[in-house]
Design an enzyme around this catalytic site. Structure first.
Site, PDB file in Angstrom:
ATOM      1  N   THR A  73      45.394  54.107  22.980  1.00  0.00           N
ATOM      2  CA  THR A  73      45.290  53.536  24.146  1.00  0.00           C
ATOM      3  C   THR A  73      47.013  53.286  24.397  1.00  0.00           C
ATOM      4  O   THR A  73      47.734  53.748  25.413  1.00  0.00           O
ATOM      5  CB  THR A  73      44.731  52.243  24.324  1.00  0.00           C
ATOM      6  OG1 THR A  73      43.420  52.527  24.404  1.00  0.00           O
ATOM      7  CG2 THR A  73      45.111  51.729  25.556  1.00  0.00           C
ATOM      8  N   THR A 237      58.412  44.704  14.399  1.00  0.00           N
ATOM      9  CA  THR A 237      58.522  44.888  13.251  1.00  0.00           C
ATOM     10  C   THR A 237      57.968  45.887  12.634  1.00  0.00           C
ATOM     11  O   THR A 237      56.612  45.995  12.785  1.00  0.00           O
ATOM     12  CB  THR A 237      58.084  43.522  12.561  1.00  0.00           C
ATOM     13  OG1 THR A 237      58.958  42.360  13.116  1.00  0.00           O
ATOM     14  CG2 THR A 237      58.597  43.484  10.905  1.00  0.00           C
ATOM     15  N   CYS A 323      34.924  52.414  26.317  1.00  0.00           N
ATOM     16  CA  CYS A 323      36.066  51.434  27.133  1.00  0.00           C
ATOM     17  C   CYS A 323      35.505  51.547  28.695  1.00  0.00           C
ATOM     18  O   CYS A 323      36.400  51.066  29.551  1.00  0.00           O
ATOM     19  CB  CYS A 323      37.510  52.024  27.009  1.00  0.00           C
ATOM     20  SG  CYS A 323      37.572  52.398  25.289  1.00  0.00           S
TER      21      CYS A 323
HETATM   22  N1  PLP Z   1      41.719  58.695  23.747  1.00  0.00           N
HETATM   23  C1  PLP Z   1      40.436  59.282  23.554  1.00  0.00           C
HETATM   24  C2  PLP Z   1      39.748  60.546  23.775  1.00  0.00           C
HETATM   25  C3  PLP Z   1      39.404  58.122  23.000  1.00  0.00           C
HETATM   26  O1  PLP Z   1      38.217  58.782  22.847  1.00  0.00           O
HETATM   27  C4  PLP Z   1      39.978  56.824  22.938  1.00  0.00           C
HETATM   28  C5  PLP Z   1      39.008  55.921  22.433  1.00  0.00           C
HETATM   29  O2  PLP Z   1      37.712  55.933  22.259  1.00  0.00           O
HETATM   30  C6  PLP Z   1      41.188  56.451  23.119  1.00  0.00           C
HETATM   31  C7  PLP Z   1      42.088  57.376  23.631  1.00  0.00           C
HETATM   32  C8  PLP Z   1      41.790  55.202  22.794  1.00  0.00           C
HETATM   33  O3  PLP Z   1      41.773  54.700  21.525  1.00  0.00           O
HETATM   34  P1  PLP Z   1      42.142  53.377  21.075  1.00  0.00           P
HETATM   35  O4  PLP Z   1      40.783  52.548  20.796  1.00  0.00           O
HETATM   36  O5  PLP Z   1      42.651  53.450  19.633  1.00  0.00           O
HETATM   37  O6  PLP Z   1      43.121  52.667  22.029  1.00  0.00           O
END
Ligand code: PLP
Length: 374
Positions: A73, A237, A323
């Site tokens: 993310t 850090t 998400c």
């Molecule tokens: N991009 C994709 C295609 C994802 O499937 C995900 C998480 O499911 C992310 C980004 C975000 O990953 P993170 O949970 O490591 O922030």
């Protein structure tokens, strides 16, 4: 109570014991801040430098092209917002797709509020980007094209080589590739795009770690204010233990990738065969999707209802990506099927090398029972 059976490996994977061991060992060993100039700082920096050199060799990039973040993310936010801010002189036009993770689509919405023009490229019926449409959309004032190599909901693999050719026919346009769902499922070429993101928690690494590969020529405005870390682009850090754990997950993944793929192919073929025997059940993931992701819809059941019913029977599946809200149709299934009802009825089964045939048999039986009202 019976232990739940996990079919949500695209959301998160269990950490490999050797990754955890590497983390604990390196964290106890690296006491000094790697940015401190005294002996204990220098010792931590030496560990960090060694890890980054090995990671770079594995990914075929340079150590200074690696930016460690808190997850994919953050890596996606940094790439999109950082490139947009650094390339205002090119233009304020960005092209992406409707298959993107919320960390991309929400970043694009923010940029839109700042006056950027966002175009979502149409897809063909198999979920891949319509290359002719892409060629028409990309302009000389397009600062960025952002695509996910594998989308998280249906597992569609994008023809990234052809996409890169189109994007780079405009010399000032940059390509960001979200490889988060591709890593651990298919080989990823880090040279093909200008920036590439991923997170090791998708392939038995730790949560709270992400990577952005930013090739040397790419201008990027840091999104965190603060001092330099291992890189100017993301302050804080340095965390040698997290970096070492990420390297360990990468090494294990690269050593096992083809076995993982063939294992999941067998399970995917079994599930496709068994599940399509259930009346009203449709497979949304195209045949060429990665075998780890199987998106399906069962007529008459909303995706989240199926998720709940399966949860009650001891099976963990997901509705869209972890998400996003349960009550909206899946963008990916909408794009693939143009059918809102089917998109609302969709849910995702995700497999891993840890998934067994017995687990798949149990899941297929549980879906059949739910359909039969048992
Ligand atoms: N991009 C994709 C295609 C994802 O499937 C995900 C998480 O499911 C992310 C980004 C975000 O990953 P993170 O949970 O490591 O922030």
């Amino acid at each position: 109570m019976k232990k739940p059976v996990y079919f949500d490996y695209c959301a998160n994977t269990p950490v490999d014991p050797s990754v955890l061991e590497t983390y604990v060992k390196t964290a106890s060993q690296c006491v000094g801040n790697a940015n401190s100039v005294h002996a204990m700082g220098r010792a931590s920096k030496a560990v960090m430098d060694d890890v980054l050199a090995k990671m770079a060799a594995l990914l075929h990039v340079r150590p200074d092209e690696i930016i460690l973040t808190s997850g994919a993310t953050e890596a996606n936010n940094l790439a999109l917002k950082g490139i947009a801010a650094a390339t205002r002189h090119v233009g304020k036009h960005i092209v992406s797709t409707s298959l993107e993770h919320s960390s991309i689509s929400a970043s694009l919405s923010m940029l839109q509020m700042e006056g950027y023009e966002i175009d979502l490229c149409p897809l063909t019926s198999d979920g891949t980007i319509d290359l002719e449409e892409l060629a028409d959309l990309v302009r000389d004032d397009t600062c960025l094209v952002s695509i996910s190599l594998v989308d998280s909901e249906a597992g569609v693999i994008q023809p990234v080589k052809k996409i890169a050719e189109i994007v780079h026919s405009h010399p000032k346009t940059l390509l960001h590739m979200d490889a988060t769902q591709a890593m651990g499922k298919i080989p990823v070429d880090f040279a093909i795009a200008d920036t590439v993101s991923f997170a090791p928690h998708k392939f038995f690494g730790l949560n709270g770690c992400g990577v952005l590969i930013k090739h040397e020529h790419v201008p990027l405005v840091p999104q965190n204010s603060g001092g330099a870390s291992t890189t100017l682009y993301r302050s804080g850090t340095p965390d040698p233990a997290m970096a070492a754990a990420c390297l360990c997950a990468l090494e294990k993944m690269y050593a096992s990738l083809s076995n993982w793929q063939s294992h999941c192919e067998k399970l995917n073929a079994y599930l496709r065969r068994e599940l399509t025997k259930i009346e009203g059940l449709k497979i949304n993931s195209p045949d060429h999707a990665v075998p780890q992701i199987l998106n399906i819809s069962l007529h008459g059941y909303k995706g989240f209802e199926m998720q709940k019913a399966l949860d009650e029977k001891g099976y963990c599946v997901s509705v869209k990506s972890a998400c996003t809200s349960d009550y909206l149709p899946s963008h990916a299934v909408m794009a693939l099927t143009k059918d809102r009802k089917r998109a609302l009825e969709s849910f995702r089964i995700s497999l891993s090398p840890l998934t067994t045939m017995e687990e798949c048999q149990g899941l297929a039986e549980a879906i059949r029972e739910i359909h039969e009202g048992k």
